[in-house]
Design an enzyme around this catalytic site. Structure first.
Site, PDB file in Angstrom:
ATOM      1  N   TYR A  66     -11.301   0.928  14.584  1.00 41.17           N
ATOM      2  CA  TYR A  66     -10.226   1.618  13.803  1.00 41.17           C
ATOM      3  C   TYR A  66     -10.132   3.119  13.915  1.00 41.17           C
ATOM      4  O   TYR A  66      -9.286   3.552  14.072  1.00 41.17           O
ATOM      5  CB  TYR A  66     -10.778   1.199  12.274  1.00 41.17           C
ATOM      6  CG  TYR A  66      -9.850   1.877  11.273  1.00 41.17           C
ATOM      7  CD1 TYR A  66      -8.336   1.520  11.192  1.00 41.17           C
ATOM      8  CD2 TYR A  66     -10.349   2.908  10.681  1.00 41.17           C
ATOM      9  CE1 TYR A  66      -7.632   2.018  10.555  1.00 41.17           C
ATOM     10  CE2 TYR A  66      -9.443   3.657   9.751  1.00 41.17           C
ATOM     11  CZ  TYR A  66      -8.165   3.319   9.673  1.00 41.17           C
ATOM     12  OH  TYR A  66      -7.276   3.919   8.593  1.00 41.17           O
TER      13      TYR A  66
ATOM     14  N   GLY B  31       2.996   2.416   2.134  1.00 44.03           N
ATOM     15  CA  GLY B  31       4.231   2.278   2.688  1.00 44.03           C
ATOM     16  C   GLY B  31       5.269   1.962   1.800  1.00 44.03           C
ATOM     17  O   GLY B  31       6.384   2.570   1.517  1.00 44.03           O
TER      18      GLY B  31
ATOM     19  N   GLY C 168       0.768  -1.337  -0.057  1.00 39.84           N
ATOM     20  CA  GLY C 168      -0.243   0.032  -0.076  1.00 39.84           C
ATOM     21  C   GLY C 168       0.876   1.201   0.086  1.00 39.84           C
ATOM     22  O   GLY C 168       1.876   1.279  -0.673  1.00 39.84           O
TER      23      GLY C 168
END
Ligand SMILES: NC(=O)c1ccc[n+]([C@@H]2O[C@H](COP(=O)([O-])OP(=O)(O)OC[C@H]3O[C@@H](n4cnc5c(N)ncnc54)[C@H](OP(=O)(O)O)[C@@H]3O)[C@@H](O)[C@H]2O)c1
Length: 307
Positions: free
Chosen positions: A176, A28, A26
């Protein structure tokens, strides 16, 4: 006033070292690719080293000179966080920027080895401890910074610091949002403490808006359908969504104390300064979160002056 800045203006990073958590997929991976392409050395902190090596080799195939090192880091497990920090200390690695990027989103309830709900443990506690253990290495860096990746969903976050195992109730999306609120409260409190100590290290907060990653791969089916529908319209390509994070990580003029986002949806991403509202602006909550995190991790990030 937000800057006029595009990713292709990313300055030369030769001689600078970045630690990027969650570099194996993703945002990163894209952050790593962009920094390495501009000459930065990137320590890819990944939970799965086989995957990390595969990604590193793929990045090297694109950028022949990319200076990339893969290290194991499981943020869910505080023993792993300590091992990772010990490795960097043993190598006497000078770090200029720590990018607290890794995360899990909207997963079923699960506990860390230390008995804490996994999204809070991974997204916040692991990064809290990691930052504390690396602050001394950062203090010797060039324009040193900690960039914590938040989310606009912090606004929906509710933190119950007396029920961090989520025994009283659990919703994947709620947990989350709470973990992202914790990221934002931590980034702001760290900024206040670093400035009070006249530390050279800066604490910045950035978020990607909605990005086309696999973050919700373990979410309930209904949430994935909703995300897919919204995604068609609003999710940005990864290559664009990293703009605010890269800006925060590389521009010495990037401001602290606010959220650096990608700007309005349906437009090309550009770093945009967003003020933070409640519950992120609650200093008392930020201090309580800090104390509880220090208690749970055994790490109390202590800024030192650069003098
Ligand atoms: N995508 C969005 O729309 C969005 C919006 C707002 C904020 N964000 C934030 O952006 C950040 C990056 O997410 P993403 O969208 O790029 O999702 P992603 O593609 O799922 O990447 C997440 C990364 O975190 C790593 N990770 C997960 N658990 C870990 C652990 N215990 N220890 C170490 N690394 C771990 C993953 O490792 P593996 O490669 O092994 O899976 C992966 O590399 C997250 O903080 C997320 O909250 C994303």
């Amino acid at each position: 006033m937000s800057p006029v800045w595009k990713i292709d203006q990313l300055a030369d990073q030769t001689g600078r070292t970045f630690v990027v958590t969650g570099a194996s997929s993703g945002l990163g991976t894209e952050i790593t690719r962009r920094l390495a392409a501009r000459g930065g050395r990137v320590i890819m902190a990944v939970r799965d080293t086989a995957k990390g090596h595969w990604v590193r080799d793929r990045l090297r195939a694109d950028e022949v000179k990319a200076d990339l090192a893969v290290h194991q880091l499981d943020l869910l497990d505080l023993d792993s966080v300590r091992r990772f920090a010990d490795e960097l200390h043993a190598e006497a690695t000078a770090i200029d920027v720590l990018v607290n990027n890794a995360g899990i989103g909207t997963v079923p309830r699960r506990l860390s080895p230390q008995g804490v709900e996994s999204q809070f443990a991974t997204n916040h506690l692991g990064h809290f401890a990691l930052t504390g253990l690396l602050l001394d290495r950062l203090a010797a860096g060039r324009d040193p910074a900690v960039v914590t990746v938040g989310s606009s969903l912090y606004r929906l976050g509710r933190l119950d610091l007396d029920d961090l195992a989520a025994e009283r109730g659990y919703s994947p999306g709620g947990a989350y949002a709470a973990s992202k609120l914790a990221n934002v409260l931590f980034g702001l409190e760290l900024d206040r403490r670093l400035r009070a100590a006249a530390s050279p290290v800066r604490s910045l907060l950035a978020h990607p808006g909605m990005a086309r990653t696999e973050l919700d791969r373990n979410a309930p089916a209904s949430a994935r359908v909703m995300a897919a529908v919204l995604g068609v319209l609003f999710r940005r390509p990864i290559a664009e969504a990293v703009a605010p994070i890269l800006y925060a990580a590389t521009e010495a003029a990037a401001p602290t104390g606010l959220h650096i986002g990608p700007g309005r949806p349906l437009r090309p991403a550009r770093p945009t300064f967003e003020s933070l509202s409640r519950p992120a602006s609650d200093h008392g909550l930020a201090r309580r979160l800090w104390s509880r995190s220090a208690e749970l991790t055994g790490v109390d990030p202590a800024p030192t002056s650069g003098a």
